[in-house]
Structures are given as C-alpha cells and as structure tokens.
Design an enzyme around this catalytic site. Structure first.
Site, short mmCIF file in Angstrom:
data_model
loop_
_atom_site.label_atom_id
_atom_site.label_comp_id
_atom_site.label_asym_id
_atom_site.label_seq_id
_atom_site.Cartn_x
_atom_site.Cartn_y
_atom_site.Cartn_z
N ASN A 47 -5.30 7.06 -5.90
CA ASN A 47 -6.16 8.36 -5.55
C ASN A 47 -5.44 9.75 -5.96
O ASN A 47 -5.11 10.32 -5.31
CB ASN A 47 -6.37 8.41 -3.89
CG ASN A 47 -5.11 8.65 -3.15
OD1 ASN A 47 -4.10 7.95 -3.51
ND2 ASN A 47 -5.07 9.06 -2.06
N ASP B 65 1.47 2.32 3.58
CA ASP B 65 0.64 3.52 3.32
C ASP B 65 1.48 4.98 3.55
O ASP B 65 0.89 6.04 3.93
CB ASP B 65 -0.57 3.77 4.40
CG ASP B 65 -1.77 4.68 4.21
OD1 ASP B 65 -1.63 5.23 2.97
OD2 ASP B 65 -2.61 5.03 4.96
N HIS C 139 1.05 -1.17 -0.03
CA HIS C 139 -0.01 -0.08 0.02
C HIS C 139 0.98 1.17 -0.08
O HIS C 139 1.34 1.62 1.02
CB HIS C 139 -1.01 -0.12 1.19
CG HIS C 139 -1.78 1.12 1.19
ND1 HIS C 139 -3.15 0.97 1.76
CD2 HIS C 139 -1.51 2.49 1.15
CE1 HIS C 139 -3.99 2.33 1.67
NE2 HIS C 139 -2.77 3.24 1.28
N HIS D 35 -4.35 -0.99 6.25
CA HIS D 35 -4.05 -0.11 7.09
C HIS D 35 -4.83 -0.20 8.52
O HIS D 35 -5.65 0.60 8.93
CB HIS D 35 -3.80 1.16 7.02
CG HIS D 35 -4.91 1.92 6.08
ND1 HIS D 35 -6.33 1.81 6.29
CD2 HIS D 35 -4.84 2.84 4.98
CE1 HIS D 35 -6.89 2.50 5.25
NE2 HIS D 35 -6.02 2.77 4.35
N HIS E 13 -10.17 0.72 2.09
CA HIS E 13 -10.06 1.81 3.07
C HIS E 13 -11.26 1.64 4.12
O HIS E 13 -12.27 2.02 3.70
CB HIS E 13 -10.08 3.18 2.57
CG HIS E 13 -9.50 4.29 3.43
ND1 HIS E 13 -8.54 4.94 3.56
CD2 HIS E 13 -10.47 4.72 4.62
CE1 HIS E 13 -8.54 5.59 4.70
NE2 HIS E 13 -10.02 5.56 5.02
N LEU F 240 -4.88 8.89 8.07
CA LEU F 240 -6.08 8.15 8.11
C LEU F 240 -5.67 6.67 7.79
O LEU F 240 -4.99 6.51 6.95
CB LEU F 240 -7.17 8.88 7.28
CG LEU F 240 -7.68 10.34 7.86
CD1 LEU F 240 -8.40 11.02 6.90
CD2 LEU F 240 -8.45 9.94 9.14
N HIS G 276 2.87 14.57 1.78
CA HIS G 276 2.18 16.11 1.50
C HIS G 276 3.29 16.86 1.67
O HIS G 276 3.93 16.63 2.47
CB HIS G 276 1.14 16.09 2.23
CG HIS G 276 -0.06 15.15 2.18
ND1 HIS G 276 -1.08 15.47 1.40
CD2 HIS G 276 -0.25 14.03 2.92
CE1 HIS G 276 -2.02 14.68 1.18
NE2 HIS G 276 -1.64 13.52 2.36
N ALA H 9 -4.18 14.71 5.97
CA ALA H 9 -3.76 13.29 6.55
C ALA H 9 -2.66 12.58 5.69
O ALA H 9 -2.78 12.27 4.70
CB ALA H 9 -5.01 12.49 6.62
N HIS I 57 1.35 5.38 -1.83
CA HIS I 57 1.01 6.49 -2.23
C HIS I 57 2.25 7.26 -3.14
O HIS I 57 3.17 7.73 -2.43
CB HIS I 57 0.48 7.62 -1.58
CG HIS I 57 -0.77 7.13 -0.87
ND1 HIS I 57 -2.14 7.31 -1.45
CD2 HIS I 57 -1.18 6.49 0.18
CE1 HIS I 57 -2.79 6.56 -0.73
NE2 HIS I 57 -2.19 6.07 0.39
N LEU I 58 2.38 7.52 -4.62
CA LEU I 58 3.47 7.84 -5.20
C LEU I 58 3.29 9.10 -5.73
O LEU I 58 3.87 10.15 -5.99
CB LEU I 58 4.08 6.64 -6.31
CG LEU I 58 4.77 5.66 -5.70
CD1 LEU I 58 5.01 4.89 -7.11
CD2 LEU I 58 5.95 5.98 -4.99
N ARG I 59 1.88 9.41 -5.75
CA ARG I 59 1.34 10.61 -6.52
C ARG I 59 2.03 10.70 -7.66
O ARG I 59 2.15 9.80 -8.56
CB ARG I 59 1.95 12.15 -5.63
CG ARG I 59 1.86 11.87 -4.02
CD ARG I 59 0.49 11.62 -3.47
NE ARG I 59 0.40 11.94 -2.06
CZ ARG I 59 -0.57 11.31 -1.56
NH1 ARG I 59 -1.51 10.86 -2.04
NH2 ARG I 59 -0.48 11.75 0.01
N LYS J 159 -9.34 -0.39 -5.68
CA LYS J 159 -9.17 0.15 -4.52
C LYS J 159 -10.93 0.86 -4.13
O LYS J 159 -11.02 1.32 -4.76
CB LYS J 159 -8.23 1.06 -4.51
CG LYS J 159 -8.52 2.14 -3.35
CD LYS J 159 -7.43 1.46 -2.02
CE LYS J 159 -7.89 2.06 -0.69
NZ LYS J 159 -6.51 2.32 0.14
C1 NCD Z 1 -3.66 9.00 2.08
C2 NCD Z 1 -3.29 10.15 1.26
O1 NCD Z 1 -2.81 11.01 1.71
O2 NCD Z 1 -3.45 9.81 -0.03
N1 NCD Z 1 -3.63 9.37 3.52
C3 NCD Z 1 -3.61 8.86 4.75
O3 NCD Z 1 -3.65 9.51 5.89
N2 NCD Z 1 -3.26 7.63 4.73
C4 NCD Z 1 -4.92 8.68 2.03
C5 NCD Z 1 -5.58 7.15 2.43
O4 NCD Z 1 -4.73 6.06 2.38
O5 NCD Z 1 -6.23 7.32 3.45
ZN ZN Z 2 -3.41 4.99 1.76
#
Ligand code: NCD
Ligand code: ZN
Length: 346
Positions: A42, A248, A14, A175, A137, A220, A252, A264, A16-18, A100
C-alpha cells in the site's frame, strides 16, 4: 525459570516498510531479528503490477544494511483492473508470495482497493488454480457499520461468500482482532489461516481511549474490547498452526499520528520479539513462541523454516528507544505498558 530461549529465526507475515527515508529507517529494525517478511503493497501509488513489485523489491534490497540477512517476500495490491496473467507470471517467477485485498477505503492508502468483488473473480480463480495466497484486510467500509463490528460483518458478507465460491483459494485473514475472526478460522479445515499482531495481544480499546486519547495505540482494525483480546491471546499461544505472527508494524511520522485526524498504525518492529516473549511468558506458553513466530507461517506459505536461530535472554528490563529517527522526522515505538525482560541476541 528459563533464562535463555533459542528459537528459529522469526518471520513477519505482514509488514509495512514504506519507501524512501522511512524505508531506510525502519527496514533495519525488522532485519535485525527477522529473516523474511511479507511486504505490504500500500504505497502511494500502490504496488499493482509485477513490474512495480520488482522495482520495490530492488529498492528494499538497496536499503538493507550490509550485513543483513533478510528476504522481502513481495505482494501485489489487488485492484479491479488487476490482470490474472500478470499475477500468474509474477508468481511463477518467484517474485510474489501473495496478493493483498484491501476493500476500497478500509485503511491507510486503500483508495485503489476493491469495491465490486465480482470484478476480481477471474484473478481469485487464477490464484486458486496456481496456489497463490490471498491476504485479506477483513473490514467492511459501509458507513452504516460500526467500526467495532466491521471485521465480523466482513466475514459474513465478503469473506465467507468468496471462500464458498472459490474453496481452493488459500486465504490469510490478516490482523485478526475479534473472537468472531478466531471462531471463523477455528471452524475451517483448510485454506484459511490468520495472522495476529503484537499490539493486539497487548492492548484493548480502553488503552486507546481511557484517560486521554492515545494516538500511538490507534491502528486498523482498531483494538476491540478485552474479551476479544483474550481470544487472540488464546489463539496465538495455542500452538494451532493456523495462527502466526504478522506484526502489521505500520510506521507513520509522529506529527501525522499526533494530529486532529491521526493516521492508523502501530510501529512495533523495534521491540516485537521482546514484547512477544513477555506475552507468551505471562501465559505460560514460552515453549510455543517459536511455533507462532517462526514455524506456522512458513508452513502455510509452503516455505522452509529458517535454518538460523536467535537467542532471547531474560534479565533486567530491556531498554528500547521511545522513538526512532528518520530523515523526515521521528516515529514512536510501540509501548506495551509493561517492562520487557527478554532481550534478543544478548
Ligand atoms: C496500515 C498502514 O498504515 O499502512 N495501518 C494500520 O493501522 N494497520 C494499513 C493497514 O494494514 O490497515
Ligand atoms: Zn497492515
């Protein structure tokens, strides 16, 4: 005491690479240690169709450092308009490894998520038929439900009914943050696994709120009370194949977290393996680290474990950057609050 530990190359189930400048900055942080990762969809707008996922995968591969050996495992973002045939074709071609499910409004960039779960029934049934995993999620978004109860209520109101209606659907409860989540997974015989993040093994809600508000610990699902953290530690270090790492890691830019309404997400890609080695050592479970980071997830997804290895070496506290730089600004790296003694690749 063990001074060197060689394990199969880990995977992150899990991540996030953006996109754009953020992708270019954070991808090397993961690819340095990890062989594969399940890539969260996302983005804004989200990765909804097979064509979106193919284009996003190409951008990730473009951003990879020359010598990196890293495979992004793509996912699709489930919406009420998702076409079961598009999902099935994306899976058959080997492009995607999961779909997802974000309840609409649950977290960062989840506005296009699912409101009415009946509207995604046909997709879920198709996924069960073809053996494609649903990553969930697990939080309700009902404003009447306290934020600390949202995972437990989701399991009762949404997850359990979905699993009863479609028992052949393979699900990952992502998560996990509560002992309720661990208990639910623990009583299930098949088609359910749970990912656990690095940071939820380390922090409880006091870390976020005592002595001042710490935005870099806010994510989150939000960290819960200590008894829940201990349940997560026990599950992660147990050797039970239903639990595996999904960091996760969710970068940011610092100004967006250090704000009156901060985003988050904890960014853990840079030091995750050092933190996990410390955690497993604290619990006398270093011999189970490999299972959690490198074996259980691959098995659940029906993929071979990596043939490559990494070696962790124990020594003086390991330095790591407080933040990494992107072309758009800095991103703070997760601070576990204790020294890290295990260095990867030394
Ligand atoms: C994630 C995000 O920033 O994309 N944030 C997080 O707090 N985990 C979104 C997510 O997986 O809930
Ligand atoms: Zn996530």
């Amino acid at each position: 005491m063990t001074q060197r530990l060689t394990i199969r190359r880990p995977d992150d189930w899990h991540l996030h690479l953006r996109d754009g400048a953020m992708l270019r900055a954070v991808l090397p942080e993961t690819a340095r240690h990890f062989g594969r990762a399940i890539i969260m969809p996302n983005l804004v707008p989200p990765v909804v169709t097979a064509a979106d996922a193919r284009a996003y995968r190409d951008r990730i591969l473009q951003a990879l450092p020359e010598a990196a050996d890293f495979t992004p495992l793509m996912t699709l973002y489930l919406t009420e308009e998702t076409d079961p045939a598009d999902v099935a074709a994306a899976h058959a071609s080997g492009l995607i490894h999961a779909v997802k499910l974000y309840p609409a409004g649950a977290t960062t960039n989840s506005a296009s998520g699912v409101r009415d779960f009946d509207k995604v029934r046909a997709v879920l049934e198709k996924m069960a038929e073809i053996g494609l995993t649903l990553c969930v999620h697990g939080e309700v978004t009902d404003p009447e439900i306290d934020i600390f109860d949202r995972e437990a209520v989701f399991i009762d109101r949404v997850l359990d009914p979905i699993r009863r209606q479609t028992p052949e659907l393979r699900v990952v409860l992502e998560h996990v943050t509560t002992r309720d989540g661990i208990a639910y997974i623990g009583e299930t015989e098949k088609n359910l696994a749970g990912t656990i993040t690095t940071h939820h093994l380390v922090i409880n809600r006091n870390h976020i709120l005592v002595g001042g508000i710490r935005p870099h610990y806010y994510c989150l699902p939000v960290a819960k009370r200590e008894s829940h953290r201990l349940a997560l530690r026990a599950a992660a270090t147990s050797g039970d194949p239903r639990y595996f790492l999904g960091t996760d890691s969710a970068p940011h830019l610092d100004p967006l977290k250090e704000s009156a309404c901060g985003c988050a997400g904890c960014f853990t890609a840079t030091n995750t393996m050092s933190v996990l080695a410390e955690v497993f050592e604290q619990d006398g479970a270093l011999d189970r680290l490999e299972a959690f980071t490198s074996l259980h997830g691959a098995r659940y997804y029906g993929l071979p474990a990596s043939d490559a290895t990494i070696t962790l070496t124990r020594g003086d506290p390991v330095p790591y950057p407080a933040r990494i730089d992107t072309a758009d600004g800095p991103v703070t790296v997760f601070d576990p609050g204790f020294p890290l003694h295990w260095q990867v690749g030394a």
